[in-house]
Design a protein around this motif. Structure first.
Motif, short mmCIF file in Angstrom:
data_model
loop_
_atom_site.label_atom_id
_atom_site.label_comp_id
_atom_site.label_asym_id
_atom_site.label_seq_id
_atom_site.Cartn_x
_atom_site.Cartn_y
_atom_site.Cartn_z
N UNK A 301 -37.93 -21.23 19.55
CA UNK A 301 -37.18 -20.86 18.34
C UNK A 301 -37.95 -19.83 17.53
N UNK A 302 -39.25 -20.02 17.42
CA UNK A 302 -40.07 -19.09 16.65
C UNK A 302 -40.11 -17.71 17.32
N UNK A 303 -40.20 -17.70 18.65
CA UNK A 303 -40.22 -16.43 19.40
C UNK A 303 -38.89 -15.71 19.24
N UNK A 304 -37.78 -16.46 19.35
CA UNK A 304 -36.46 -15.86 19.19
C UNK A 304 -36.28 -15.28 17.79
N UNK A 305 -36.80 -15.97 16.79
CA UNK A 305 -36.74 -15.48 15.41
C UNK A 305 -37.57 -14.20 15.27
N UNK A 306 -38.72 -14.17 15.94
CA UNK A 306 -39.58 -12.98 15.93
C UNK A 306 -38.84 -11.79 16.55
N UNK A 307 -38.18 -12.03 17.68
CA UNK A 307 -37.39 -10.97 18.32
C UNK A 307 -36.30 -10.48 17.38
N UNK A 308 -35.68 -11.40 16.65
CA UNK A 308 -34.58 -11.05 15.77
C UNK A 308 -34.99 -10.10 14.66
#
Length: 395
Positions: A301-308
């Protein structure tokens, strides 16, 4: 760095020595995966459209300077002709009379495939005499094999100095994609660096820290960083002798304004096998008798948020033991998140490396990335900031 492309060259009536990657997998005497053939089609067709006569140069396997019949390129002629949609004449050698004879009998719109360049010891030695022998029948040199550009071989580097030289479509596309994320990328820019060992990625991390805003550390190498922070990683794959180096990398990143991201939760198991019983625990709570095999859902979730929040992404290496289920989950979820952002036009995403391509293909994400490199070693060396002889020779 600038280089010429096919658009800059007059090819009408010219013999174009075209270095390509045809090191394709074979099964029962037939090509089992034609991806590398498919990727050279635009270059060959454009050469033909401009009135050129392509002579394809390539290596196949590791014959070590001797003729090895099972490594002859003749066996891929049927697949090559099928994908190019033209007649392919095979030259029994890559130099001398066989090439001249194949060219002499070549119908308009046809292509010559020359025999394995590595049948000659002069290829890998980048012998000037062998390079001159290769160049003898050509008017123009086109390199479309980025995957071999990190090798200073006669057919990748030597010939480029003897004839007017340019990059093919695949080479130009690859270089443009890499420039997009490493040259002057839109910010913020994120890198995912995974893999088993920190020791194999030192040059890569050293170069990316000065170029990236964020680096996500995944795979077995993340365990070494966790251990460097004093965290017990149980029986996990870990280079304990590299923990000092991991701490140095973390300190360098902090001083460069680059944020390193380690897993906050992990998936652990007592056995390294498909379907092994597993559990998700905080990254600092790996049981002494267990091993970390994937990043956990909180990390994803944190990585996906970073990508976002990013504008550009470069990806090399999986987040976990992706080849064995259920430890593919983090890589798959993060890859799909990047793919969705790319498809929505919010993220420029470039990925490469053998395990990375396999992982993205398994996840069904590769087709939606901006660019997925077919090169392994060359892609990694470019990310490491090294000069690639086959590219430098085109400048």
């Amino acid at each position: 760095m600038s280089w010429k492309t096919l658009d800059d060259m007059d090819l009408d009536g010219k013999v174009v020595l075209t270095r390509v990657d045809l090191n394709v997998p074979m099964q029962d005497g037939a090509v089992s995966d034609a991806t590398r053939i498919e990727r050279i089609v635009p270059t060959v067709r454009d050469i033909l459209a401009k009135g050129g006569r392509p002579v394809l140069l390539a290596h196949f396997g590791r014959p070590k300077g001797k003729r090895v019949e099972e490594m002859s390129l003749e066996q891929i002629v049927p697949a090559l002709a099928e994908h190019l949609g033209v007649e392919v004449r095979f030259a029994q050698d890559c130099i001398g009379a066989p090439v001249a004879e194949a060219l002499a009998g070549l119908p308009e719109g046809g292509v010559v495939l020359a025999e394995n360049t590595r049948f000659h010891a002069g290829e890998e030695a980048n012998d000037p005499e062998f390079a001159r022998a290769l160049a003898e029948h050509g008017d123009v040199y086109c390199n479309d094999a980025f995957s071999a550009a990190h090798r200073a071989h006669a057919s990748t580097e030597g010939v480029a100095h003897l004839l007017p030289a340019c990059a093919g479509r695949l080479m130009a596309e690859e270089l443009a994609a890499l420039e997009r994320v490493l040259g002057d990328p839109p910010r913020p820019v994120v890198a995912v660096v995974g893999g088993a060992k920190v020791s194999t990625k030192l040059d890569l991390l050293g170069n990316l820290i000065d170029r990236m805003d964020h680096i996500v550390i995944g795979g077995g190498m993340a365990n070494t960083f966790l251990a460097g922070k004093g965290i017990d990683v149980g029986k996990s794959l870990c280079e304990h002798e590299m923990t000092d180096t991991a701490r140095e990398i973390m300190a360098k990143a902090e001083g460069s304004g680059c944020t390193l991201h380690l897993p906050s939760d992990v998936v652990v198991a007592r056995e390294f096998k498909a379907g092994a019983e597993s559990e998700t625990v905080p990254a600092d709570a790996c049981p002494a008798d267990a091993m970390i095999l994937d990043a956990g859902p909180e990390t994803v979730r944190a990585v996906a948020e970073l990508f976002g929040g990013a504008k550009a992404l470069v990806w090399n290496g999986p987040l976990g033991a992706f080849e064995i289920q259920p430890f593919h989950a983090a890589t798959k979820a993060a890859a799909l998140a990047a793919a969705e952002l790319t498809r929505a036009g919010k993220l420029a995403s470039v990925a490469g490396g053998g395990d990375t391509v396999a992982a993205l293909n398994t996840a069904g994400a590769a087709e939606h990335f901006t660019y997925v490199s077919s090169a392994g070693g060359a892609f990694l060396e470019w990310l490491e900031g090294k000069t690639l002889p086959g590219v430098a020779a085109l400048g």
